[in-house]
Design a protein around this motif. Sequence first.
Motif, PDB file in Angstrom:
ATOM      1  N   MET A  51      37.166  42.461  30.242  1.00 19.58           N
ATOM      2  CA  MET A  51      36.540  42.153  31.532  1.00 19.58           C
ATOM      3  C   MET A  51      35.380  41.185  31.352  1.00 19.58           C
ATOM      4  N   TRP A  52      35.357  40.170  32.226  1.00 19.59           N
ATOM      5  CA  TRP A  52      34.279  39.179  32.228  1.00 19.59           C
ATOM      6  C   TRP A  52      33.852  38.937  33.656  1.00 19.59           C
ATOM      7  N   ARG A  53      32.568  38.612  33.858  1.00 16.58           N
ATOM      8  CA  ARG A  53      32.061  38.266  35.188  1.00 16.58           C
ATOM      9  C   ARG A  53      31.927  36.755  35.267  1.00 16.58           C
ATOM     10  N   ALA A  54      32.477  36.175  36.322  1.00 20.79           N
ATOM     11  CA  ALA A  54      32.392  34.735  36.541  1.00 20.79           C
ATOM     12  C   ALA A  54      31.673  34.485  37.858  1.00 20.79           C
ATOM     13  N   VAL A  55      30.719  33.564  37.821  1.00 21.45           N
ATOM     14  CA  VAL A  55      30.018  33.136  39.034  1.00 21.45           C
ATOM     15  C   VAL A  55      30.232  31.631  39.141  1.00 21.45           C
ATOM     16  N   VAL A  56      30.823  31.200  40.255  1.00 20.57           N
ATOM     17  CA  VAL A  56      31.081  29.780  40.503  1.00 20.57           C
ATOM     18  C   VAL A  56      30.009  29.271  41.450  1.00 20.57           C
ATOM     19  N   PHE A  57      29.353  28.155  41.072  1.00 21.08           N
ATOM     20  CA  PHE A  57      28.273  27.559  41.859  1.00 21.08           C
ATOM     21  C   PHE A  57      28.702  26.200  42.388  1.00 21.08           C
ATOM     22  N   ASP A  58      28.131  25.828  43.549  1.00 20.44           N
ATOM     23  CA  ASP A  58      28.327  24.506  44.149  1.00 20.44           C
ATOM     24  C   ASP A  58      27.010  23.742  44.011  1.00 20.44           C
ATOM     25  N   HIS A  59      27.097  22.469  43.576  1.00 14.71           N
ATOM     26  CA  HIS A  59      25.901  21.652  43.341  1.00 14.71           C
ATOM     27  C   HIS A  59      25.796  20.469  44.301  1.00 14.71           C
ATOM     28  N   THR A  60      26.502  20.484  45.413  1.00 15.80           N
ATOM     29  CA  THR A  60      26.476  19.321  46.298  1.00 15.80           C
ATOM     30  C   THR A  60      25.120  19.157  46.981  1.00 15.80           C
ATOM     31  N   LEU A  61      24.383  20.214  47.141  1.00 20.49           N
ATOM     32  CA  LEU A  61      23.044  20.130  47.740  1.00 20.49           C
ATOM     33  C   LEU A  61      22.002  20.042  46.626  1.00 20.49           C
ATOM     34  N   CYS A  62      20.745  20.136  46.957  1.00 19.19           N
ATOM     35  CA  CYS A  62      19.667  20.042  45.973  1.00 19.19           C
ATOM     36  C   CYS A  62      19.523  21.308  45.147  1.00 19.19           C
ATOM     37  N   TYR A  63      20.245  22.339  45.480  1.00 20.90           N
ATOM     38  CA  TYR A  63      20.130  23.614  44.787  1.00 20.90           C
ATOM     39  C   TYR A  63      21.528  24.177  44.527  1.00 20.90           C
ATOM     40  N   LYS A  64      21.594  25.169  43.664  1.00 24.27           N
ATOM     41  CA  LYS A  64      22.873  25.820  43.391  1.00 24.27           C
ATOM     42  C   LYS A  64      23.176  26.831  44.482  1.00 24.27           C
ATOM     43  N   ARG A  65      24.409  26.820  44.945  1.00 24.90           N
ATOM     44  CA  ARG A  65      24.858  27.778  45.951  1.00 24.90           C
ATOM     45  C   ARG A  65      26.042  28.546  45.366  1.00 24.90           C
ATOM     46  N   VAL A  66      25.990  29.881  45.434  1.00 22.38           N
ATOM     47  CA  VAL A  66      27.069  30.697  44.899  1.00 22.38           C
ATOM     48  C   VAL A  66      28.300  30.559  45.791  1.00 22.38           C
ATOM     49  N   VAL A  67      29.407  30.144  45.189  1.00 23.24           N
ATOM     50  CA  VAL A  67      30.667  30.014  45.912  1.00 23.24           C
ATOM     51  C   VAL A  67      31.461  31.312  45.810  1.00 23.24           C
ATOM     52  N   GLN A  68      31.542  31.848  44.593  1.00 22.60           N
ATOM     53  CA  GLN A  68      32.261  33.099  44.397  1.00 22.60           C
ATOM     54  C   GLN A  68      31.751  33.812  43.161  1.00 22.60           C
ATOM     55  N   GLU A  69      31.645  35.130  43.289  1.00 21.74           N
ATOM     56  CA  GLU A  69      31.380  36.011  42.152  1.00 21.74           C
ATOM     57  C   GLU A  69      32.611  36.868  41.997  1.00 21.74           C
ATOM     58  N   ALA A  70      33.181  36.899  40.799  1.00 17.67           N
ATOM     59  CA  ALA A  70      34.407  37.667  40.603  1.00 17.67           C
ATOM     60  C   ALA A  70      34.468  38.199  39.184  1.00 17.67           C
ATOM     61  N   VAL A  71      35.375  39.119  38.981  1.00 16.21           N
ATOM     62  CA  VAL A  71      35.618  39.688  37.665  1.00 16.21           C
ATOM     63  C   VAL A  71      36.924  39.112  37.139  1.00 16.21           C
ATOM     64  N   ILE A  72      36.879  38.622  35.916  1.00 16.16           N
ATOM     65  CA  ILE A  72      38.083  38.138  35.240  1.00 16.16           C
ATOM     66  C   ILE A  72      38.586  39.283  34.373  1.00 16.16           C
ATOM     67  N   THR A  73      39.857  39.600  34.516  1.00 15.19           N
ATOM     68  CA  THR A  73      40.444  40.683  33.730  1.00 15.19           C
ATOM     69  C   THR A  73      41.592  40.151  32.888  1.00 15.19           C
ATOM     70  N   LEU A  74      41.813  40.811  31.787  1.00 11.35           N
ATOM     71  CA  LEU A  74      42.915  40.485  30.897  1.00 11.35           C
ATOM     72  C   LEU A  74      44.031  41.480  31.183  1.00 11.35           C
ATOM     73  N   ARG A  75      45.089  41.002  31.852  1.00 13.58           N
ATOM     74  CA  ARG A  75      46.217  41.863  32.203  1.00 13.58           C
ATOM     75  C   ARG A  75      47.507  41.222  31.725  1.00 13.58           C
ATOM     76  N   ARG A  76      48.289  42.004  31.021  1.00 16.38           N
ATOM     77  CA  ARG A  76      49.587  41.534  30.508  1.00 16.38           C
ATOM     78  C   ARG A  76      49.453  40.215  29.768  1.00 16.38           C
ATOM     79  N   HIS A  77      48.442  40.117  28.914  1.00 14.71           N
ATOM     80  CA  HIS A  77      48.189  38.957  28.053  1.00 14.71           C
ATOM     81  C   HIS A  77      47.823  37.698  28.843  1.00 14.71           C
TER      82      HIS A  77
END
Length: 141
Positions: free
Chosen positions: A63-89
């Motif tokens: 299990m890993w946590r991924a946070v995707v940010f958008d940089h189109t403005l002057c600051y970082k904006r969170v687009v998505q926070e999700a968990v990456i899982t390892l399933r069936r390789h």
Amino acid sequence: MNDNKTYSGSAAAVLNREIKARTEIVRTLADMEEQLDADRICGSWLSTEGQLSTVVRRLGPGMWRAVVFDHTLCYKRVVQEAVITLRRHKLRLGADDGNRVVYDAASDTLTIGCYGRFAPEDTVAVRNDDAIPADEYPFNE
């Protein structure tokens, strides 16, 4: 003659236990190798196609946590926070099976579902630093 059959039966049982033990060891080593390969996704990544970045951190086994940010403005904006899982390789982003996460070791890129391809932040920063000629900025004067 009866003793010979008993001896071969016990030898077969010992051999079967040995095979099971070795199979379990090989399976454990393969799982550990898969976890180590998947841990290569940890770190900071910059999009090669747009104004996005992502940070991936390990939460636990598989299990890993991924946070995707958008940089189109002057600051970082969170687009998505999700968990990456390892399933069936395979690495998956969130609960949706369509959002695959693929690490390509040859090109050192990470592809995250619909967000596209990412390169490690430190390699992108090094390329940008090398593009600045040192002669134009006389800092030592």
